[in-house]
Scaffold this motif. Sequence first.
Motif, short mmCIF file in Angstrom:
data_model
loop_
_atom_site.label_atom_id
_atom_site.label_comp_id
_atom_site.label_asym_id
_atom_site.label_seq_id
_atom_site.Cartn_x
_atom_site.Cartn_y
_atom_site.Cartn_z
N ALA A 190 -8.36 -12.12 -6.72
CA ALA A 190 -8.32 -13.40 -7.42
C ALA A 190 -6.95 -13.66 -8.03
CB ALA A 190 -9.40 -13.45 -8.49
N GLN A 191 -6.31 -12.62 -8.57
CA GLN A 191 -5.02 -12.77 -9.23
C GLN A 191 -3.84 -12.52 -8.29
OE1 GLN A 191 -4.82 -10.83 -13.19
NE2 GLN A 191 -7.03 -10.47 -13.00
N ASP A 192 -4.15 -12.19 -7.04
CA ASP A 192 -3.12 -11.91 -6.04
C ASP A 192 -2.13 -10.86 -6.56
OD1 ASP A 192 -1.86 -12.10 -3.59
OD2 ASP A 192 -0.56 -13.76 -4.21
N LEU A 193 -2.67 -9.80 -7.15
CA LEU A 193 -1.83 -8.72 -7.67
C LEU A 193 -1.29 -7.90 -6.51
CD1 LEU A 193 -4.11 -7.62 -10.65
CD2 LEU A 193 -2.01 -8.99 -10.77
N LYS A 194 -0.05 -7.46 -6.64
CA LYS A 194 0.63 -6.80 -5.53
C LYS A 194 0.30 -5.30 -5.51
CE LYS A 194 2.35 -10.77 -4.61
NZ LYS A 194 1.71 -11.57 -3.55
N VAL A 195 -0.94 -5.00 -5.18
CA VAL A 195 -1.38 -3.62 -5.01
C VAL A 195 -1.17 -3.22 -3.55
CG1 VAL A 195 -3.31 -2.01 -5.17
CG2 VAL A 195 -3.08 -3.86 -6.85
N MET A 196 -1.88 -3.91 -2.68
CA MET A 196 -1.72 -3.82 -1.23
C MET A 196 -1.94 -5.23 -0.70
SD MET A 196 -3.75 -0.36 -0.08
CE MET A 196 -2.97 1.25 -0.17
N ASP A 197 -1.72 -5.43 0.60
CA ASP A 197 -1.96 -6.78 1.11
C ASP A 197 -3.46 -7.06 1.07
OD1 ASP A 197 -3.25 -6.08 3.67
OD2 ASP A 197 -1.27 -5.35 4.25
N GLN A 198 -3.79 -8.34 1.15
CA GLN A 198 -5.18 -8.75 0.91
C GLN A 198 -6.14 -8.21 1.96
OE1 GLN A 198 -5.95 -12.79 -0.15
NE2 GLN A 198 -4.93 -12.52 -2.12
N ALA A 199 -5.67 -8.03 3.20
CA ALA A 199 -6.55 -7.47 4.23
C ALA A 199 -6.95 -6.04 3.88
CB ALA A 199 -5.86 -7.51 5.59
N ALA A 200 -6.00 -5.27 3.37
CA ALA A 200 -6.28 -3.88 2.99
C ALA A 200 -7.24 -3.84 1.81
CB ALA A 200 -4.98 -3.16 2.64
N ILE A 201 -7.02 -4.70 0.80
CA ILE A 201 -7.89 -4.74 -0.37
C ILE A 201 -9.30 -5.16 0.03
CG2 ILE A 201 -8.34 -5.88 -2.57
CD1 ILE A 201 -6.13 -3.85 -2.74
N ALA A 202 -9.40 -6.15 0.90
CA ALA A 202 -10.72 -6.62 1.34
C ALA A 202 -11.47 -5.52 2.09
CB ALA A 202 -10.57 -7.85 2.23
N ALA A 228 -3.57 2.49 6.08
CA ALA A 228 -3.91 3.53 5.10
C ALA A 228 -5.38 3.46 4.71
CB ALA A 228 -3.03 3.40 3.86
N VAL A 229 -5.87 2.25 4.45
CA VAL A 229 -7.29 2.10 4.10
C VAL A 229 -8.17 2.47 5.30
CG1 VAL A 229 -9.08 0.47 3.38
CG2 VAL A 229 -6.82 0.38 2.32
N LEU A 230 -7.77 2.02 6.48
CA LEU A 230 -8.55 2.34 7.68
C LEU A 230 -8.63 3.85 7.90
CD1 LEU A 230 -9.98 1.53 10.31
CD2 LEU A 230 -7.70 1.40 11.39
N ARG A 231 -7.49 4.53 7.85
CA ARG A 231 -7.50 5.99 8.04
C ARG A 231 -8.26 6.68 6.91
NH1 ARG A 231 -6.74 5.03 12.71
NH2 ARG A 231 -4.70 5.10 13.75
N GLY A 232 -8.11 6.16 5.70
CA GLY A 232 -8.86 6.72 4.58
C GLY A 232 -10.35 6.68 4.82
N LEU A 233 -10.83 5.55 5.35
CA LEU A 233 -12.26 5.41 5.66
C LEU A 233 -12.65 6.33 6.81
CD1 LEU A 233 -12.52 1.53 5.39
CD2 LEU A 233 -13.65 3.18 3.88
N GLU A 234 -11.79 6.40 7.82
CA GLU A 234 -12.13 7.20 9.00
C GLU A 234 -12.21 8.70 8.69
OE1 GLU A 234 -10.49 4.74 12.82
OE2 GLU A 234 -8.97 5.54 11.47
N ILE A 235 -11.38 9.17 7.77
CA ILE A 235 -11.39 10.60 7.45
C ILE A 235 -12.28 10.91 6.25
CG2 ILE A 235 -9.09 10.95 8.45
CD1 ILE A 235 -8.04 11.16 5.52
N ASP A 236 -13.01 9.91 5.77
CA ASP A 236 -13.90 10.09 4.62
C ASP A 236 -13.16 10.51 3.36
OD1 ASP A 236 -16.15 9.53 6.28
OD2 ASP A 236 -16.14 11.62 6.97
#
Length: 235
Positions: A189-201, A144-152
């Motif tokens: 830092a808080q490991d909050l369950k938003v998305m997995d850490q690779a997506a957040i990074a 989702a993050v990758l496609r979000g970046l790719e489609i601006d």
Amino acid sequence: MATYKRVLLKLSGEYLGGKIGHGYDPKTVDSLAEKIKKIHEMGLEIGIVPGGGNFFRGAQGASFPMDRVKGDQIGMLATMMNALYLAEALKAKGVKTQVMAGIRVPQAADDFSKVQALKYFKDGQVVIFGGGTGNPYFSTDTAAVLRGLEIDAEIVIKGTKVDGVYDKDPMKHDDAVKYTNLTFSEVLAQDLKVMDQAAIALAKENNLAIGVVDLTSDDGLLDFLKGKEIGTKVG
């Protein structure tokens, strides 16, 4: 009026399965299609990345030893089923919709291409991206993050069954505290369950905002896109 022009909506497969989280719940899918139609009629350009958990949760869930790569490929096919199903639900409501795939399924969907995706948006179509990233070891959150970046896209919105991000599970803890705004560093830092850490990074590195919104409410997604202070925004 919406505060964004182009957004990427991340859906879990379990959401499409309704209360039981498996297969498809017709009422849930119909309600979702109606919500997407409403925001599309506001003039927003909408990309969607579905998960596949309503059919397959990966190799770790198999009853026998399974190769991780094969397990992830099965999951990618599950997301393609969801992409095609949701596209048909939207078309039934008169919403022009196109499916693009991160894996090769030429009889069912176009291969992903940024150039072609932008043409579909210009033509007023909702674009659903199935097949994840097309590679094993990457979640649909990362896709989702990758496609979000790719489609601006200006923001990636994760649709959930709760009204934002909490410091602990609000379904289990009455004293759970909801966050309205978070930084990427706080989430990691808080490991909050938003998305997995690779997506957040990946989102952090490229400064792509993430919103977490309750899709079960009638107007939660619509209100978030209008700029109302609901859900949680990470950025």
